[in-house]
Design an enzyme around this catalytic site. Structure first.
Site, PDB file in Angstrom:
ATOM      1  N   GLU A 128      11.927   3.822   4.483  1.00 38.16           N
ATOM      2  CA  GLU A 128      12.582   3.927   5.743  1.00 38.16           C
ATOM      3  C   GLU A 128      12.653   2.634   6.395  1.00 38.16           C
ATOM      4  O   GLU A 128      11.620   1.852   6.530  1.00 38.16           O
ATOM      5  CB  GLU A 128      11.419   4.686   6.842  1.00 38.16           C
ATOM      6  N   HIS A 168       9.211   0.798   6.031  1.00 37.57           N
ATOM      7  CA  HIS A 168       8.199   1.990   5.824  1.00 37.57           C
ATOM      8  C   HIS A 168       8.087   2.288   4.224  1.00 37.57           C
ATOM      9  O   HIS A 168       8.956   3.335   3.955  1.00 37.57           O
ATOM     10  CB  HIS A 168       8.175   2.763   7.066  1.00 37.57           C
ATOM     11  N   SER A 205       3.250   2.432  10.051  1.00 39.37           N
ATOM     12  CA  SER A 205       3.642   3.989  10.036  1.00 39.37           C
ATOM     13  C   SER A 205       3.916   4.592  11.461  1.00 39.37           C
ATOM     14  O   SER A 205       4.411   5.608  11.290  1.00 39.37           O
ATOM     15  CB  SER A 205       2.721   4.796   9.181  1.00 39.37           C
ATOM     16  N   ASN A 231       7.763  11.371   9.190  1.00 36.40           N
ATOM     17  CA  ASN A 231       6.499  11.835   9.814  1.00 36.40           C
ATOM     18  C   ASN A 231       6.891  12.828  10.941  1.00 36.40           C
ATOM     19  O   ASN A 231       6.227  13.698  11.358  1.00 36.40           O
ATOM     20  CB  ASN A 231       5.460  10.909  10.204  1.00 36.40           C
TER      21      ASN A 231
HETATM   22  P1  NAI Z   1      -5.940  -0.859   4.082  1.00 36.01           P
HETATM   23  O1  NAI Z   1      -6.800  -0.374   5.093  1.00 36.01           O
HETATM   24  O2  NAI Z   1      -6.042  -0.169   2.753  1.00 36.01           O
HETATM   25  O3  NAI Z   1      -5.429  -2.229   4.111  1.00 36.01           O
HETATM   26  C1  NAI Z   1      -5.325  -3.209   5.081  1.00 36.01           C
HETATM   27  C2  NAI Z   1      -5.745  -4.561   4.692  1.00 36.01           C
HETATM   28  O4  NAI Z   1      -5.468  -5.453   5.725  1.00 36.01           O
HETATM   29  C3  NAI Z   1      -7.226  -4.567   4.178  1.00 36.01           C
HETATM   30  O5  NAI Z   1      -7.207  -5.133   3.006  1.00 36.01           O
HETATM   31  C4  NAI Z   1      -7.698  -5.601   5.377  1.00 36.01           C
HETATM   32  O6  NAI Z   1      -8.616  -6.693   4.870  1.00 36.01           O
HETATM   33  C5  NAI Z   1      -6.340  -6.235   5.644  1.00 36.01           C
HETATM   34  N1  NAI Z   1      -6.419  -7.224   7.024  1.00 36.01           N
HETATM   35  C6  NAI Z   1      -6.937  -6.691   8.243  1.00 36.01           C
HETATM   36  N2  NAI Z   1      -6.652  -7.587   9.169  1.00 36.01           N
HETATM   37  C7  NAI Z   1      -6.164  -8.465   8.854  1.00 36.01           C
HETATM   38  C8  NAI Z   1      -5.736  -9.887   8.955  1.00 36.01           C
HETATM   39  N3  NAI Z   1      -5.883 -10.295  10.325  1.00 36.01           N
HETATM   40  N4  NAI Z   1      -4.984 -10.706   8.412  1.00 36.01           N
HETATM   41  C9  NAI Z   1      -4.673 -10.271   7.009  1.00 36.01           C
HETATM   42  N5  NAI Z   1      -4.926  -9.209   6.359  1.00 36.01           N
HETATM   43  C10 NAI Z   1      -5.843  -8.267   7.431  1.00 36.01           C
HETATM   44  O7  NAI Z   1      -4.571  -0.145   4.747  1.00 36.01           O
HETATM   45  P2  NAI Z   1      -3.202   0.472   4.205  1.00 36.01           P
HETATM   46  O8  NAI Z   1      -3.481   2.146   4.041  1.00 36.01           O
HETATM   47  O9  NAI Z   1      -2.890  -0.227   3.171  1.00 36.01           O
HETATM   48  O10 NAI Z   1      -2.338   0.311   5.263  1.00 36.01           O
HETATM   49  C11 NAI Z   1      -1.750  -0.642   5.778  1.00 36.01           C
HETATM   50  C12 NAI Z   1      -0.312  -0.540   6.441  1.00 36.01           C
HETATM   51  O11 NAI Z   1       0.468   0.275   5.753  1.00 36.01           O
HETATM   52  C13 NAI Z   1      -0.758   0.024   7.860  1.00 36.01           C
HETATM   53  O12 NAI Z   1       0.078  -0.365   8.872  1.00 36.01           O
HETATM   54  C14 NAI Z   1      -0.549   1.460   7.824  1.00 36.01           C
HETATM   55  O13 NAI Z   1      -0.200   2.280   8.708  1.00 36.01           O
HETATM   56  C15 NAI Z   1       0.711   1.387   6.956  1.00 36.01           C
HETATM   57  N6  NAI Z   1       0.831   2.472   5.736  1.00 36.01           N
HETATM   58  C16 NAI Z   1      -0.085   3.097   5.139  1.00 36.01           C
HETATM   59  C17 NAI Z   1       0.237   4.110   4.301  1.00 36.01           C
HETATM   60  C18 NAI Z   1      -0.741   4.760   3.335  1.00 36.01           C
HETATM   61  O14 NAI Z   1      -0.390   5.879   2.987  1.00 36.01           O
HETATM   62  N7  NAI Z   1      -1.934   4.216   3.371  1.00 36.01           N
HETATM   63  C19 NAI Z   1       1.575   4.591   3.999  1.00 36.01           C
HETATM   64  C20 NAI Z   1       2.826   4.121   4.641  1.00 36.01           C
HETATM   65  C21 NAI Z   1       2.462   2.916   5.594  1.00 36.01           C
END
Ligand code: NAI
Length: 285
Positions: free
Chosen positions: A150, A138, A117, A189
């Site tokens: 996006e 995105h 993001s 954003n």
């Molecule tokens: P989250 O913290 O819920 O999940 C992240 C996952 O990545 C975890 O399950 C973790 O174990 C895993 N992980 C960490 N290191 C890893 C690796 N080396 N290999 C494989 N898996 C690994 O995070 P979330 O919220 O799902 O965000 C994920 C991405 O999406 C980020 O880049 C965030 O900026 C983006 N994003 C998040 C939004 C939101 O509202 N939460 C909206 C749009 C984009």
């Protein structure tokens, strides 16, 4: 496209995997955290069971969607996918490491997308030998529900890759916009953060109550949710992180986080997650 690789099984990875399986894609998913993919798939099954109970889908539909969700046993599982969507933690080094691994196993020409993001698509693409195949896809939370994706070009993203991403998003039932320049905050954003900031500053200055600021925006601008409620939803800690990042990148006061936000986050109030956000903020006390 038939088979999608998803890296990450957190909030976004789980949502995107569920959506893709629902839309008929075979999904192969990986997460570095032991048990994360299994938990994500169990949550998907729970959701599918509820859809059966409420008569939205049949048991056959549920079984089909469920059977499309698989866990990757190793990186070679990504050697046979038509596209990969990465949705791991928002840390550049972690994403770079993943794109290097993908580069070694995924055939050339396969769409490599990141759900970042805020990070630079160009910097992530540089981890591979094929930056032309890399772009930002995105999604918004919750991914199965929110209509928009996006599509963000890196410096070297090819037109063919953008076209592929548009087709994929469409197959996932989404509307797209193309962000032509790899800039912090992309489009949504970039518009949202100044709106949040202005609403928070008005609260700080005592111009109106949180309820009235939100009501004004809802009824006067026809937004479905007021900015302070939405900021609570997205998480005040996340909002602060995004503002600080955009301020660092642009050096522009439009993105300077209000003190009220910083104070709330320091006090452990992170909005909906902690159950305490702007609606508990009282300036006069
Ligand atoms: P989250 O913290 O819920 O999940 C992240 C996952 O990545 C975890 O399950 C973790 O174990 C895993 N992980 C960490 N290191 C890893 C690796 N080396 N290999 C494989 N898996 C690994 O995070 P979330 O919220 O799902 O965000 C994920 C991405 O999406 C980020 O880049 C965030 O900026 C983006 N994003 C998040 C939004 C939101 O509202 N939460 C909206 C749009 C984009």
């Amino acid at each position: 496209m038939k088979r999608i690789g998803i890296i990450g099984a957190g909030i976004m990875g789980s949502g995107i995997a569920y959506l893709a399986a629902q839309q008929g894609f075979e999904v192969v998913q990986y997460d570095a955290l032991e048990g994360a993919v299994k938990r994500s798939h169990a949550a998907a099954l729970n959701r599918l069971d509820k859809a059966v109970e409420s008569g939205k889908i049949t048991t056959e539909d549920r079984d089909q969607v469920w059977s499309r969700l698989t866990e990757a046993q190793d990186w070679h599982a990504f050697g046979t996918v038509d596209a990969v969507i990465e949705a791991v933690v928002e840390v550049l080094d972690v994403k770079v490491d993943i794109f290097q691994k993908l580069d070694a196993v995924v055939p050339d020409g396969v769409l490599l997308a990141t759900n970042t993001s805020s990070l630079s698509i160009t910097a992530i693409a540089q981890a591979t030998r094929r930056p032309q195949d890399v772009l930002g896809l995105h999604f918004f939370n919750p991914a199965p529900v929110m209509k928009l994706v996006e599509i963000v070009r890196g410096e070297e993203t090819s037109d063919a890759t953008v076209t592929m991403a548009q087709a994929l998003a469409e197959e996932l039932g989404k509307e797209t916009i193309v962000v032509q320049k790899d800039t912090p905050g992309f489009v949504v954003n970039r518009v949202l953060m100044p709106l949040f900031i202005e609403a928070m500053r008005m609260l700080e200055e005592g111009v109106a109550t949180a309820e009235d600021i939100d009501k004004g925006v809802r009824l006067g601008l026809n937004h479905p949710m007021g900015p302070l409620t939405l900021a609570d939803f997205t998480g005040l800690d996340v909002d602060l992180h995004v503002m600080d990042y955009m301020y660092d990148e642009f050096h522009d006061d439009r993105f300077a986080a209000p003190l009220v936000l910083r104070r709330l986050v320091r006090a452990g109030h992170t909005g909906k997650k902690s159950g305490r956000g702007f609606y508990h903020y009282t300036l006069h006390k």
